[in-house]
Scaffold this motif. Structure first.
Motif, PDB file in Angstrom:
ATOM      1  N   CYS A  69      28.411 -86.528   0.117  1.00  0.00           N
ATOM      2  CA  CYS A  69      27.730 -87.386  -0.848  1.00  0.00           C
ATOM      3  C   CYS A  69      26.530 -86.644  -1.460  1.00  0.00           C
ATOM      4  O   CYS A  69      25.767 -85.986  -0.744  1.00  0.00           O
ATOM      5  CB  CYS A  69      27.273 -88.648  -0.143  1.00  0.00           C
ATOM      6  SG  CYS A  69      26.265 -89.718  -1.171  1.00  0.00           S
ATOM      7  N   SER A 117      23.915 -88.084  -3.079  1.00  0.00           N
ATOM      8  CA  SER A 117      22.630 -88.773  -2.912  1.00  0.00           C
ATOM      9  C   SER A 117      22.134 -88.767  -1.468  1.00  0.00           C
ATOM     10  O   SER A 117      20.944 -88.655  -1.238  1.00  0.00           O
ATOM     11  CB  SER A 117      22.709 -90.202  -3.467  1.00  0.00           C
ATOM     12  OG  SER A 117      23.989 -90.740  -3.274  1.00  0.00           O
ATOM     13  N   CYS A 118      23.024 -88.883  -0.450  1.00  0.00           N
ATOM     14  CA  CYS A 118      22.521 -88.943   0.928  1.00  0.00           C
ATOM     15  C   CYS A 118      23.060 -87.822   1.814  1.00  0.00           C
ATOM     16  O   CYS A 118      22.602 -87.651   2.932  1.00  0.00           O
ATOM     17  CB  CYS A 118      22.825 -90.314   1.553  1.00  0.00           C
ATOM     18  SG  CYS A 118      24.561 -90.541   1.971  1.00  0.00           S
ATOM     19  N   GLN A 167      25.985 -87.518   3.234  1.00  0.00           N
ATOM     20  CA  GLN A 167      26.997 -87.931   4.205  1.00  0.00           C
ATOM     21  C   GLN A 167      28.333 -87.253   3.884  1.00  0.00           C
ATOM     22  O   GLN A 167      28.796 -87.270   2.749  1.00  0.00           O
ATOM     23  CB  GLN A 167      27.131 -89.466   4.151  1.00  0.00           C
ATOM     24  CG  GLN A 167      28.293 -90.051   4.904  1.00  0.00           C
ATOM     25  CD  GLN A 167      28.014 -90.158   6.400  1.00  0.00           C
ATOM     26  OE1 GLN A 167      26.869 -90.216   6.824  1.00  0.00           O
ATOM     27  NE2 GLN A 167      29.069 -90.173   7.190  1.00  0.00           N
ATOM     28  N   CYS A 206      30.970 -93.222  -0.995  1.00  0.00           N
ATOM     29  CA  CYS A 206      30.278 -92.894   0.253  1.00  0.00           C
ATOM     30  C   CYS A 206      30.234 -94.102   1.187  1.00  0.00           C
ATOM     31  O   CYS A 206      29.847 -95.190   0.762  1.00  0.00           O
ATOM     32  CB  CYS A 206      28.854 -92.442  -0.084  1.00  0.00           C
ATOM     33  SG  CYS A 206      27.854 -92.143   1.388  1.00  0.00           S
ATOM     34  N   CYS A 208      26.086 -94.979   1.603  1.00  0.00           N
ATOM     35  CA  CYS A 208      25.266 -95.532   0.516  1.00  0.00           C
ATOM     36  C   CYS A 208      26.099 -96.053  -0.644  1.00  0.00           C
ATOM     37  O   CYS A 208      25.562 -96.647  -1.569  1.00  0.00           O
ATOM     38  CB  CYS A 208      24.259 -94.492   0.019  1.00  0.00           C
ATOM     39  SG  CYS A 208      25.048 -93.128  -0.854  1.00  0.00           S
TER      40      CYS A 208
HETATM   41 ZN    ZN Z   1      25.868 -91.382   0.346  1.00  0.00          ZN
END
Ligand code: ZN
Length: 105
Positions: free
Chosen positions: A81, A83-84, A86, A93, A96
């Protein structure tokens, strides 16, 4: 221990005991040079049949199948991912919910 390996080992042990018993019986009934030839012949025959039996039991889904499956998994592209961070291989994801992801090799 893996049940397949355990089964294989106990099978192997059983065949060793059987061939030992056969060779004892042969050396009991036959004179020396003849008994030696007969014992070697019996061992080869038992080995041959044991291998055929095990190959038939394993079939195409045995070693070959698991090898191909493992190779397929290891060469699979992993996504992470954006943004985070993962790691996942899903459409969005699981942590998130972002659909933005980058490939990781
Ligand atoms: Zn994420």
């Amino acid at each position: 221990m893996d049940p397949n390996t355990k089964n294989f080992l106990s099978n192997q042990l059983m065949w060793i005991v059987i061939s030992l018993g056969i060779s004892f019986a042969i050396s009991w009934f036959l004179p020396f040079p003849v008994s030696l030839v007969a014992i070697i012949g019996t061992f080869l025959a038992i080995n041959f049949y044991m291998r055929r039996y095990q190959l038939r039991r394993m079939g195409a889904g045995g070693f070959g199948g698991s090898f191909l499956g493992g190779a397929g998994n290891s060469s699979q592209v992993n996504y992470a991912c954006i943004s985070c961070g993962q790691r996942h291989n899903q459409g969005s994801c699981p942590r998130c919910g972002s659909r933005m992801k980058r490939a990781e090799f």
